[in-house]
Enzyme design. Structure first.
Site, PDB file in Angstrom:
ATOM      1  NE  ARG A 194      -3.636  -2.662   0.821  1.00 38.59           N
ATOM      2  CZ  ARG A 194      -4.206  -3.491  -0.055  1.00 38.59           C
ATOM      3  NH1 ARG A 194      -4.051  -3.323  -1.349  1.00 38.59           N
ATOM      4  NH2 ARG A 194      -4.941  -4.497   0.354  1.00 38.59           N
TER       5      ARG A 194
ATOM      6  CE  LYS B 283      -1.947  -9.711 -10.081  1.00 32.40           C
ATOM      7  NZ  LYS B 283      -2.185  -9.371  -8.709  1.00 32.40           N
TER       8      LYS B 283
ATOM      9  CG  ASP C  29      -3.092 -11.821  -2.421  1.00 35.87           C
ATOM     10  OD1 ASP C  29      -2.677 -10.652  -2.568  1.00 35.87           O
ATOM     11  OD2 ASP C  29      -4.186 -12.215  -2.855  1.00 35.87           O
TER      12      ASP C  29
HETATM   13  C1  NCD Z   1      -6.201  -7.513  -3.189  1.00 35.20           C
HETATM   14  C2  NCD Z   1      -5.933  -6.199  -2.456  1.00 35.20           C
HETATM   15  O1  NCD Z   1      -6.517  -5.960  -1.405  1.00 35.20           O
HETATM   16  O2  NCD Z   1      -5.100  -5.433  -2.933  1.00 35.20           O
HETATM   17  N1  NCD Z   1      -7.150  -8.275  -2.460  1.00 35.20           N
HETATM   18  C3  NCD Z   1      -7.293  -9.617  -2.448  1.00 35.20           C
HETATM   19  O3  NCD Z   1      -8.308 -10.097  -1.964  1.00 35.20           O
HETATM   20  N2  NCD Z   1      -6.360 -10.436  -2.926  1.00 35.20           N
HETATM   21  C4  NCD Z   1      -6.691  -7.157  -4.556  1.00 35.20           C
HETATM   22  C5  NCD Z   1      -6.853  -8.320  -5.465  1.00 35.20           C
HETATM   23  O4  NCD Z   1      -5.874  -9.009  -5.734  1.00 35.20           O
HETATM   24  O5  NCD Z   1      -7.962  -8.538  -5.980  1.00 35.20           O
HETATM   25 ZN    ZN Z   2      -2.975  -9.737  -4.495  1.00 36.52          ZN
END
Ligand code: NCD
Ligand code: ZN
Length: 429
Positions: A65, A145, A295
């Site tokens: 972020r 990406k 993730d």
């Molecule tokens: C990701 C995010 O919050 O940036 N969230 C997620 O659920 N993986 C966005 C995304 O990859 O769809």
């Molecule tokens: Zn992601």
């Protein structure tokens, strides 16, 4: 020969745990030998019984972020979470606000990251707005990406690439929009119906067709179904240059977590059935996926607790618990020791970084993990600003004690020993 640092103890080498001395000089692993043959050094760390030495972990899919979303996470808190999780290299996604889709934005992010990061990092760029910038972007970004919204752009981008890494989020948007329209007022538990497994399967089929051109190294991220994993495995056998990854939440949790945790467990792609989760876990066990990714997708708890389905942002943090979870699964005999490679050596190879393995010539990134003592995962103690997790309450038996980054003690007992900005941008090799 005299080196800066020697670390002695049980080390993860070539897929096995062996008593060894890892010598680091000038930030790079200089040699690995039996302790008796270790070179003399300025500093010597002798590990205790019950501790093991691993390479720094590599997480090739995180969202740290910052920018206007620094309230969710910033590059300091996000990389402190990484350090605490024994992760010394992160690859950060471009879905910031503003979205990273130009050289200028990429440079802005590079500046923020370089100023605040505690661990080394690489950055993905989104589908570039101006294709003429691609040659410059490729020098900085570890890859592109591609989100479901940008599949259409991929075909024109591909012709400007030469073997570049392209990470794709495989979910077919048309399927999702059609399903969404069928439910007037969805609840969190409808998430899996709105983003069904077939959406992933369609997108994977589609991408496998595109990958055939050979101009890109396609990487499909966070797979959740046996169907997509099998299609990819088969296309690898037929010679496609393609890789893929899975998360631990899709392997260890199921849609039950949404009943228990509500919006906290909302994530894209959604948590699925126990059968699908078992298939993902099996793919990790067998090495059918090339990498494990967290993730790490932090949002504020308030955002995750909103009452309306559409207003709950998807994702949750994972960086500080992934290595303890993997080690605990290994100790439980669920997955083999070799699985560690999926969170270190393999993603480092895919990113083209000299990290992720205890080998001469690699960066001197070493994690000392203590095994045995039980810890309950307590998200209120996360370094991440996102202090919740669908893994809350899980018991792990592995704890990161020390992290060395390029030969420098970077973390000890949860506390950073380096300053903001110690983390470096890892350029493509
Ligand atoms: C990701 C995010 O919050 O940036 N969230 C997620 O659920 N993986 C966005 C995304 O990859 O769809
Ligand atoms: Zn992601």
């Amino acid at each position: 020969m005299r080196v800066d640092l020697v670390i002695e103890g049980k080390a993860y080498l070539d897929g096995r745990l062996i008593e060894a001395a890892v010598a680091i000089d000038d930030g790079v692993i200089a040699s690995i030998s039996s302790p008796a043959l270790a070179p003399s050094s300025d500093e010597r760390v002798v590990m205790r019984q019950g501790q093991i030495m691993l390479p720094g972990m590599v997480d090739m899919h995180v969202h740290l972020r910052d920018f206007s979303q620094a309230y969710k996470e910033d590059w300091y808190t996000g990389t402190l979470a990484a350090l605490r999780g024994g992760v010394t290299l992160v690859a950060d996604m471009p879905n910031n606000d503003p979205f990273i889709d130009s050289l200028e934005r990429l440079m802005e992010k590079l500046e923020i990251a370089a100023r605040k990061a505690l661990v080394d990092f690489t950055l993905y760029c989104g589908a570039p707005k101006d294709l003429r910038e691609i040659p410059e972007i490729r020098k900085i970004a570890c890859g592109l990406k591609i989100y479901p919204e940008d599949y259409g752009k991929l075909l024109s981008i591909i012709n400007h690439l030469e073997g570049d890494l392209v990470v794709v989020h495989p979910e077919d948007l048309e399927t999702i929009m059609r399903e969404r329209r069928l439910i007037a007022k969805p609840t969190i538990e409808d998430h899996g119906r709105i983003r069904p497994r077939i959406a992933e399967i369609r997108a994977v089929e589609n991408m496998l067709r595109i990958a055939g051109s050979g101009r890109i190294r396609l990487h499909l991220t966070h797979l959740t179904t046996s169907d997509s994993i099998m299609m990819i495995a088969s296309s690898k056998l037929h010679g496609a240059t393609i890789s893929c990854d899975a998360t631990l939440h899709h392997a260890l949790l199921s849609s039950d977590a949404m009943r228990r945790f509500g919006g906290i467990a909302k994530v894209n792609p959604p948590l699925r059935s126990r059968e699908d989760a078992d298939a993902v876990l099996n793919a990790i066990r067998l090495g059918l996926v090339d990498a494990i990714v967290s993730d790490h997708a932090p949002h504020l708890l308030e955002e995750k607790l909103r009452s309306s389905y559409d207003e709950v942002p998807p994702g949750f943090p994972g960086l500080e618990i992934y290595l303890p979870l993997i080690m605990t699964q290994i100790m439980d005999g669920v997955i083999p020791l070799k699985t560690l490679d999926l969170y270190s050596r393999r993603p480092a190879e895919i990113l083209g970084a000299r990290k992720g393995a205890l080998e001469p010539g690699m960066d001197g990134d070493v994690v000392i993990v203590e095994l045995g003592r039980e810890h309950v995962i307590d998200p209120s103690r996360f370094a991440s600003k996102a202090k919740y997790s669908p893994f809350e309450g899980w018991v792990v038996r592995a704890e990161v004690r020390m992290v060395f980054l390029r030969g420098v003690l970077a973390l000890e007992d949860g506390e950073p020993r380096i300053g903001m900005g110690f983390g470096r941008h890892v350029a493509r090799s």
